[in-house]
Design a protein around this motif. Sequence first.
Motif, PDB file in Angstrom:
ATOM      1  N   HIS A   6       7.461 -35.675  -5.460  1.00 35.40           N
ATOM      2  CA  HIS A   6       8.522 -34.638  -6.013  1.00 35.40           C
ATOM      3  C   HIS A   6       8.066 -34.132  -7.293  1.00 35.40           C
ATOM      4  CE1 HIS A   6      12.816 -33.212  -6.266  1.00 35.40           C
ATOM      5  NE2 HIS A   6      12.520 -32.933  -7.189  1.00 35.40           N
ATOM      6  N   HIS A  63      18.621 -26.180  -5.904  1.00 30.41           N
ATOM      7  CA  HIS A  63      19.260 -27.284  -6.519  1.00 30.41           C
ATOM      8  C   HIS A  63      20.908 -27.223  -6.650  1.00 30.41           C
ATOM      9  CE1 HIS A  63      19.848 -30.098  -9.689  1.00 30.41           C
ATOM     10  NE2 HIS A  63      18.715 -30.680  -9.634  1.00 30.41           N
ATOM     11  N   GLU A  92      15.265 -28.925  -3.500  1.00 30.56           N
ATOM     12  CA  GLU A  92      16.055 -30.057  -3.334  1.00 30.56           C
ATOM     13  C   GLU A  92      17.330 -29.427  -3.398  1.00 30.56           C
ATOM     14  OE1 GLU A  92      14.766 -31.164  -7.644  1.00 30.56           O
ATOM     15  OE2 GLU A  92      16.326 -32.103  -7.285  1.00 30.56           O
ATOM     16  N   HIS A 128      19.104 -34.435  -3.966  1.00 30.61           N
ATOM     17  CA  HIS A 128      19.368 -34.798  -5.365  1.00 30.61           C
ATOM     18  C   HIS A 128      21.010 -35.437  -5.627  1.00 30.61           C
ATOM     19  CE1 HIS A 128      19.522 -33.990  -9.888  1.00 30.61           C
ATOM     20  NE2 HIS A 128      20.830 -33.761  -9.707  1.00 30.61           N
ATOM     21  N   HIS A 154      16.171 -38.477  -3.436  1.00 30.78           N
ATOM     22  CA  HIS A 154      14.967 -38.427  -4.475  1.00 30.78           C
ATOM     23  C   HIS A 154      15.318 -38.858  -5.750  1.00 30.78           C
ATOM     24  CE1 HIS A 154      14.419 -35.530  -7.948  1.00 30.78           C
ATOM     25  NE2 HIS A 154      15.572 -35.082  -7.543  1.00 30.78           N
ATOM     26  N   ASP A 204       9.161 -36.387 -10.423  1.00 31.62           N
ATOM     27  CA  ASP A 204       9.889 -35.415 -10.824  1.00 31.62           C
ATOM     28  C   ASP A 204       9.296 -34.503 -11.997  1.00 31.62           C
ATOM     29  OD1 ASP A 204      12.251 -33.827 -10.614  1.00 31.62           O
ATOM     30  OD2 ASP A 204      13.497 -35.267 -11.229  1.00 31.62           O
TER      31      ASP A 204
HETATM   32 ZN   LIG Z   1      16.429 -33.799  -8.852  1.00 31.59          ZN
END
Ligand SMILES: [Zn+2]
Length: 258
Positions: A6, A63, A92, A128, A154, A204
């Motif tokens: 990620h 997201h 995500e 997420h 994640h 990340d």
């Molecule tokens: Zn995230």
Amino acid sequence: MLVDSHCHLEYKGLVDDQDGVLARAREAGVKAFLNISTKREEWDQVVGTARGNPDVFASVGVHPHNADQHLDLTREELLEATRDPKVIGIGETGLDYYYDHSDRAAQQRLFRIHINVARETGLPVIIHTRDAEDDTLAILSDEMGQGAFPALIHCFTASAEFGEQVLELGLSISLSGIVTFKNAKDLQEVARTVPQDRLLVETDSPFLAPVPHRGKSCEPGYVRDTASFIAELRSESLEELAAYTTRNFFDLFSKAAV
Ligand SMILES: [Zn+2]
Ligand SMILES: [Zn+2]
């Protein structure tokens, strides 16, 4: 050999020196990268970077922060975007009630659309979740009941109990540099107990640089520092952890081929 499952290679801090960032990571033993989307306008660029690098793969999705700007996103549109050979995951997506940047109902609707496409394509959903354990679990159980789909949490920072419940639902857990932070005692406890066949690692990046890089912009090569820290916690060698987390990545994201 490690995988950064990620990273956001199009974000400031990485995009300006993308080739250098990737070269340093390869030098550190990173053999594959999953470049993650957070909004529709990003998809072409995220996939483009994957097309330009054989070891970079892409996800498409929205997201939860950006849910309000995607009220018109349809299942068909997302499904269409997954057809590219380099797109191996969906997200995500998920729920973020900590920041509440978008309306919760909009976040939930989009989360379910991503899951729906995951079920149809067999591509994993990259989830997420922050301060939203109950609703995340409720949606996951409900959707699993309608037909299984591959998924992972994640940058896992949730409770041990939540961890057990998502493992029970068949999900995998990916750990970021947060696990190396001094105040992350509870998370370190979770990191000790995730079964070997369900654990992945990620940066990340450009966020969340692990110890000893804290305060710097994070980059994919630092996944090695996070991996060694977790290996130490679990009384395993870095080589062992690298081998099974890499195997897990390619088993879960089975469309990826290097
Ligand atoms: Zn995230
Ligand atoms: Zn991310």
